[in-house]
Design a protein around this motif. Structure first.
Motif, mmCIF file in Angstrom:
data_model
loop_
_atom_site.group_PDB
_atom_site.id
_atom_site.type_symbol
_atom_site.label_atom_id
_atom_site.label_comp_id
_atom_site.label_asym_id
_atom_site.label_seq_id
_atom_site.Cartn_x
_atom_site.Cartn_y
_atom_site.Cartn_z
ATOM 1 N N UNK A 121 0.810 -1.219 0.000
ATOM 2 C CA UNK A 121 0.000 0.000 0.000
ATOM 3 C C UNK A 121 0.845 1.271 0.000
ATOM 4 N N UNK A 122 2.150 1.099 0.018
ATOM 5 C CA UNK A 122 3.055 2.238 -0.094
ATOM 6 C C UNK A 122 4.204 1.844 -1.011
ATOM 7 N N UNK A 123 4.349 2.576 -2.102
ATOM 8 C CA UNK A 123 5.479 2.394 -3.019
ATOM 9 C C UNK A 123 6.337 3.642 -2.915
ATOM 10 N N UNK A 124 7.606 3.473 -2.549
ATOM 11 C CA UNK A 124 8.505 4.606 -2.340
ATOM 12 C C UNK A 124 9.611 4.593 -3.392
ATOM 13 N N UNK A 125 9.857 5.747 -4.014
ATOM 14 C CA UNK A 125 11.004 5.921 -4.900
ATOM 15 C C UNK A 125 11.940 6.916 -4.231
ATOM 16 N N UNK A 126 13.195 6.522 -4.055
ATOM 17 C CA UNK A 126 14.108 7.390 -3.306
ATOM 18 C C UNK A 126 14.510 8.625 -4.106
ATOM 19 N N UNK A 127 14.557 8.491 -5.444
ATOM 20 C CA UNK A 127 14.932 9.620 -6.287
ATOM 21 C C UNK A 127 14.481 9.344 -7.716
ATOM 22 N N UNK A 128 14.464 10.379 -8.533
ATOM 23 C CA UNK A 128 14.146 10.193 -9.950
ATOM 24 C C UNK A 128 15.245 9.337 -10.570
ATOM 25 N N UNK A 129 14.885 8.242 -11.234
ATOM 26 C CA UNK A 129 15.913 7.297 -11.718
ATOM 27 C C UNK A 129 16.522 7.689 -13.062
ATOM 28 N N UNK A 130 17.162 8.860 -13.091
ATOM 29 C CA UNK A 130 17.904 9.243 -14.288
ATOM 30 C C UNK A 130 19.064 8.265 -14.483
ATOM 31 N N UNK A 131 19.488 8.037 -15.728
ATOM 32 C CA UNK A 131 20.688 7.211 -15.926
ATOM 33 C C UNK A 131 21.908 7.883 -15.315
#
Length: 687
Positions: free
Chosen positions: A576-586
């Motif tokens: 119920x919680x999806x976390x992205x630590x940062x924008x996944x730029x190459x």
């Protein structure tokens, strides 16, 4: 006889698989049927839960043309062949008055080789001088795997590695399989009449529908020697993966270990002069590689050029010698020769490709802690290759939950070789035209800078059939605007504090998607010390086992990197919680991505948007898609990178994600997570 209506066929198929017919699925089926009839290619975005497999299977079966379906994942291949196709064929039989045959076809190395199994593996010096079937200790894993493979060979009807349960190690499988280059050929092999790979190809020739993978599709298109039967319709599912899979197939690599292996294999079969010449060239190459620093080689250094030229010329001499000599004193000489030839040909081809040079290739050194240095060459872009090889002689349907980035199909279309000039607008449709967001459409023909050179531009249409989910009601997109922007190095204390509070509010139930393994490890270590909830970490167990444990326990969190962004399907309250630590730029130092970005800029486009932002948008769309997998799912996607709210490109990235309710209010999100957690616990207690 009157042709049955498509809607009647779709209804019969959906009923047979126990599904629910959805408006998006109907729209998709109609669009696929129209594409096949009109020969206008189709990009179709069908959100999770649409039922896109039946959306393309039914019109393909109804049309009756031979169809190839290429998927990126084993899971979808198995679903199609074991579940969707059998049920759909049976459901449509009374209406179509025929029962179409279907088959699965993979690369040769996926099938058990009876010659290898019974005659043994041509041994390299470093591999030892024993037959692993007889000398491997029965208590070792390799020994047990090989004995089990021998027993399985007497039982299996397919010889397909994926039909072996439980599986075996890559090392064990390599003892009983061959690549297409190493294969003796059915007419020259004592086991040709019983060959599993040949049997699979024969079944495919007789089938109306052939299910394969992106890699085999790429080999069929690139290498010029057809491995797939002729077909009129190509359906590419999970099409957002196609460019990276084709790039992988078109990438060449030279390593000191691989070159030395080629030397050892050839030395048994050619005269001393040819062997010594290749050995000397290999030693020169190895000395250079010991000093190689990671990074792109925009020009080939003189010393590397000399080393590669020597390697190429020596390899060419050995290839000629291998074709002219026979040594009957070598046990199973034909198999040894094929293995040696395959290794030396690869050395020759990659060295020749780099020495010749091309403005459309990127060359770089890579260094791995475990495997050492390698020299790699990859195409700057594959759009021109795909335009020429994929879209000319058949109708192509490309389907995925994520093809529309920044509000339109232009960026993905360009990467696939479909230019904006070829896009058509159908009555009642937009054809996927440009949206308001700043997007990568400026990149024109893509990073290869290729033009059509007078060739006919492929005509295509883009269609978004939506999703059965009510994203604004089911999910929240939260951007932690108050955090400091992520830097290239160092820990982010405020990000870890934010992550801790979010997981605490959610009561666990968290899928953590990180841009690097180092970041995932740091977060797992921090939260294990702060919270009393299980935190699973990618790499500590097999991915399948981690996902199973995550899905089984509501309090559990699962942290990891790339494969989790696209490979997790856990409907219900446990995610119920999806976390992205940062924008996944190459990575800025990624040689291929930075070269592609530079090429777009030199052509007058926006390299950052066309390459880096598009790469990030695709991953974020896939990652956000992990949250809502069923109509009853509720939750939050939290992006702990303030740039998504503040930067100009933020609107493009947000427009690529599901249409969740958007907020930067941290208190509101905590209250929402706590309420979702409480509701899930109450529902669990009621059961």
């Amino acid at each position: 006889m009157t042709k049955p209506a498509l809607t009647d066929l779709l209804h019969a198929a959906v009923t047979a698989v126990g599904g629910t017919e959805r408006p998006g699925q109907v729209a998709m089926a109609e669009a696929v049927a129209e594409a096949v009839d009109s020969t206008v290619h189709l990009l179709v975005q069908a959100g999770t839960g649409t039922g896109k497999s039946l959306g393309y299977l039914v019109p393909a079966l109804a049309h009756g043309e031979r169809t190839v379906i290429a998927t990126a994942t084993l899971a979808l291949q198995r679903q199609l062949v074991e579940r969707d196709l059998p049920r759909t064929v049976e459901a449509l039989h009374p209406l179509l008055r025929r029962r179409p045959e279907f088959a699965m076809l993979k690369g040769r190395s996926n099938y058990l080789c009876l010659h290898r199994l019974h005659e043994g593996v041509p041994q390299d010096d470093e591999d030892g001088l024993f037959d692993p079937f007889e000398a491997a200790a029965p208590t070792s894993r390799l020994g047990k795997d090989l004995l089990r493979l021998r027993d399985w060979a007497d039982e299996t009807e397919t010889g397909d590695r994926d039909d072996l349960t439980p599986g075996v190690s890559d090392r064990a499988w390599s003892q009983v399989s061959v690549s297409s280059r190493e294969c003796l050929g059915a007419t020259r092999c004592a086991y040709g009449a019983e060959c599993f790979a040949e049997a699979a190809r024969e079944r495919a020739k007789l089938a109306e529908v052939i299910v394969t993978n992106h890699a085999l599709l790429a080999i069929d298109a690139i290498e010029g020697a057809p491995v797939l039967p002729g077909h009129e319709v190509l359906i590419v599912d999970e099409a957002h993966e196609l460019v990276s899979r084709v790039t992988g197939v078109a990438t060449g690599e030279l390593t000191p270990g691989g070159v030395n292996r080629a030397v050892r294999r050839a030395a048994k079969l050619v005269d001393e002069k040819d062997a010594d010449r290749l050995q000397t060239a290999a030693e020169g190459f190895e000395r250079l590689m010991e000093l190689a620093l990671p990074g792109r080689l925009e020009e080939i250094p003189e010393d590397l050029g000399y080393a590669l030229t020597a390697l190429r010329d020596a390899a060419r001499g050995v290839i000629t010698a291998l074709g002219n000599t026979r040594d009957r004193s070598v046990q199973d000489e034909d198999a040894v020769r094929r293995q040696a030839l395959a290794s030396v040909e690869n050395v020759h081809e990659v060295a020749e490709r780099i020495v010749q040079g091309s403005e459309y290739d990127v060359v770089w050194y890579e260094r791995h802690d475990r495997y050492g240095a390698s020299l790699r060459v990859a195409p700057l872009a594959v759009s021109g290759l795909l335009r020429e090889k994929l879209f000319e002689d058949r109708t192509v349907v490309l389907a995925s939950a994520t093809l529309k980035l920044g509000g339109d199909f232009d960026g993905v279309g360009a990467s696939l070789g479909l230019s904006a000039e070829g896009r058509v607008t159908e009555p009642g449709g937009t054809g996927g035209g440009s949206g308001d967001s700043e997007g990568p459409g400026e990149s024109g023909e893509g990073a290869d800078g290729g033009k059509d050179g007078g060739a006919e531009v492929p005509r295509w249409r883009g269609l978004d059939v939506g999703s059965p989910f009510d994203y604004p009601r089911q999910g929240i997109l939260y951007v932690a605007q108050h955090l400091s922007p992520p830097g290239r190095e160092g820990s982010r204390g405020d990000m870890l504090d934010e992550l801790t509070e979010l997981v605490q509010a959610a009561g666990g139930r968290t899928l953590g998607l990180f841009s690097s393994m180092r970041a995932a490890q740091a977060a797992a270590e921090a939260l294990r010390g702060r919270l009393d909830v299980p935190v699973l970490l990618q790499g500590e167990e097999t991915l399948g086992e981690l996902i199973r444990r995550f899905a089984a326990d509501a309090e559990t969190c699962l942290f990891g990197t790339l494969s989790l962004w696209q490979g997790v399907d856990v409907p219900g309250p446990n995610c119920q919680l999806v976390v992205m630590d940062r924008i996944p730029f190459p990575r800025p130092d990624d040689p291929l991505m930075s070269a592609r970005q530079k090429a777009v800029e030199e052509a007058g486009g926006n390299g950052f948007m066309a390459v880096a932002a598009t790469h990030a948008a695709l991953l974020m769309a896939q990652g956000a898609g992990r949250l809502v997998r069923a109509t009853g799912d509720r939750g939050v996607v939290a992006v702990l990178d303030p740039r998504l709210a503040r930067a100009r490109y933020g609107s493009f990235l947000r427009a690529s994600m599901p249409d969740f309710w958007y907020t930067t209010d941290r208190n509101q999100v905590r209250r929402s997570l706590a309420a979702i957690d409480a509701a899930a616990k109450a529902a669990g207690a009621a059961e």
